[in-house]
Design a protein around this motif. Structure first.
Motif, PDB file in Angstrom:
ATOM      1  N   ARG A 179       0.831  -1.216   0.000  1.00  0.00           N
ATOM      2  CA  ARG A 179       0.000   0.000   0.000  1.00  0.00           C
ATOM      3  C   ARG A 179       0.860   1.259   0.000  1.00  0.00           C
ATOM      4  N   LYS A 238       2.450   1.739  -3.433  1.00  0.00           N
ATOM      5  CA  LYS A 238       1.404   2.084  -4.395  1.00  0.00           C
ATOM      6  C   LYS A 238       1.015   3.550  -4.217  1.00  0.00           C
ATOM      7  N   ARG A 239       0.897   3.966  -2.956  1.00  0.00           N
ATOM      8  CA  ARG A 239       0.574   5.374  -2.668  1.00  0.00           C
ATOM      9  C   ARG A 239       1.679   6.285  -3.191  1.00  0.00           C
ATOM     10  N   GLN A 240       2.943   5.896  -3.012  1.00  0.00           N
ATOM     11  CA  GLN A 240       4.070   6.683  -3.520  1.00  0.00           C
ATOM     12  C   GLN A 240       4.013   6.783  -5.041  1.00  0.00           C
ATOM     13  N   GLU A 241       3.692   5.664  -5.671  1.00  0.00           N
ATOM     14  CA  GLU A 241       3.616   5.639  -7.134  1.00  0.00           C
ATOM     15  C   GLU A 241       2.507   6.560  -7.637  1.00  0.00           C
ATOM     16  N   ILE A 242       1.375   6.530  -6.974  1.00  0.00           N
ATOM     17  CA  ILE A 242       0.255   7.393  -7.362  1.00  0.00           C
ATOM     18  C   ILE A 242       0.619   8.859  -7.149  1.00  0.00           C
ATOM     19  N   ASP A 243       1.220   9.162  -6.003  1.00  0.00           N
ATOM     20  CA  ASP A 243       1.635  10.545  -5.742  1.00  0.00           C
ATOM     21  C   ASP A 243       2.631  11.031  -6.790  1.00  0.00           C
ATOM     22  N   ARG A 244       3.605  10.188  -7.130  1.00  0.00           N
ATOM     23  CA  ARG A 244       4.611  10.556  -8.132  1.00  0.00           C
ATOM     24  C   ARG A 244       3.949  10.779  -9.492  1.00  0.00           C
ATOM     25  N   TYR A 245       3.014   9.895  -9.844  1.00  0.00           N
ATOM     26  CA  TYR A 245       2.311  10.028 -11.119  1.00  0.00           C
ATOM     27  C   TYR A 245       1.532  11.348 -11.161  1.00  0.00           C
ATOM     28  N   LEU A 246       0.803  11.633 -10.088  1.00  0.00           N
ATOM     29  CA  LEU A 246       0.023  12.873 -10.054  1.00  0.00           C
ATOM     30  C   LEU A 246       0.935  14.089 -10.111  1.00  0.00           C
TER      31      LEU A 246
END
Length: 171
Positions: A78, A81-89
């Motif tokens: 989790r 995944k949260r880091q990946e989403i933050d980086r993507y955004l």
């Protein structure tokens, strides 16, 4: 059956008192967040209570650390995944400045850069424009202008320095 549950509860209580610190430090070394480590430690022992009918003294320690390992895997999955989403955004969302002051400063910097670039010698100006505004690498610029890569790099170094110094003096 009720006797088995009481025995399991007593066994879990003993293990909680004996291994709580070990489990906590084990988790802390992996996630480096004390608050989350405390929560995961509590979750591990609560999970043990869910499996109280399956618990035996000889397998309890291994069962506990299997639960801890699974909780850590879930937590880290989790977390990343949260880091990946933050980086993507962060990478994809457009950055807009609503402040008129910021827009004015950016426009002024562009104007100063343009003024200094137009005063560069022709060859240096071409190299600078191709690199800065057309995002061409030095190899492509050298090939297109029939220059050596080293010459292009020198032109870029000098032109960037001159533009930077000019803007610094104007500010």
């Amino acid at each position: 059956m009720e006797n088995r549950i009481k025995l399991s509860d007593r066994l879990i209580t003993e293990y909680y008192e004996e291994y709580r610190q070990s489990v906590f430090f084990y988790i802390c070394r992996r996630i480096e967040n004390r608050s989350d480590a405390e929560d995961l430690t509590q979750d591990a022992f609560l999970r043990l209570l869910e499996y109280r009918m399956m618990i035996r003294r000889d397998t309890l320690k291994y069962f506990l650390f299997t639960i801890v390992r699974n909780l850590l895997n879930d937590y880290l999955r989790r977390y990343y995944k949260r880091q990946e989403i933050d980086r993507y955004l962060y990478d994809t969302l457009p950055v807009t400045t609503v402040e008129p002051e910021s827009r004015i400063v950016a426009d002024e910097l562009r104007r100063l850069e343009s003024r200094r670039v137009s005063a560069l010698p022709e060859q240096r100006r071409k190299v600078y424009i191709m690199s800065r505004f057309q995002d061409k690498p030095a190899d492509d610029i050298a090939e297109e202008l029939n220059l050596s890569k080293r010459t292009v790099e020198n032109h870029l170094f000098i032109s960037r320095r001159e533009v930077r110094e000019f803007i610094r003096r104007c500010i």
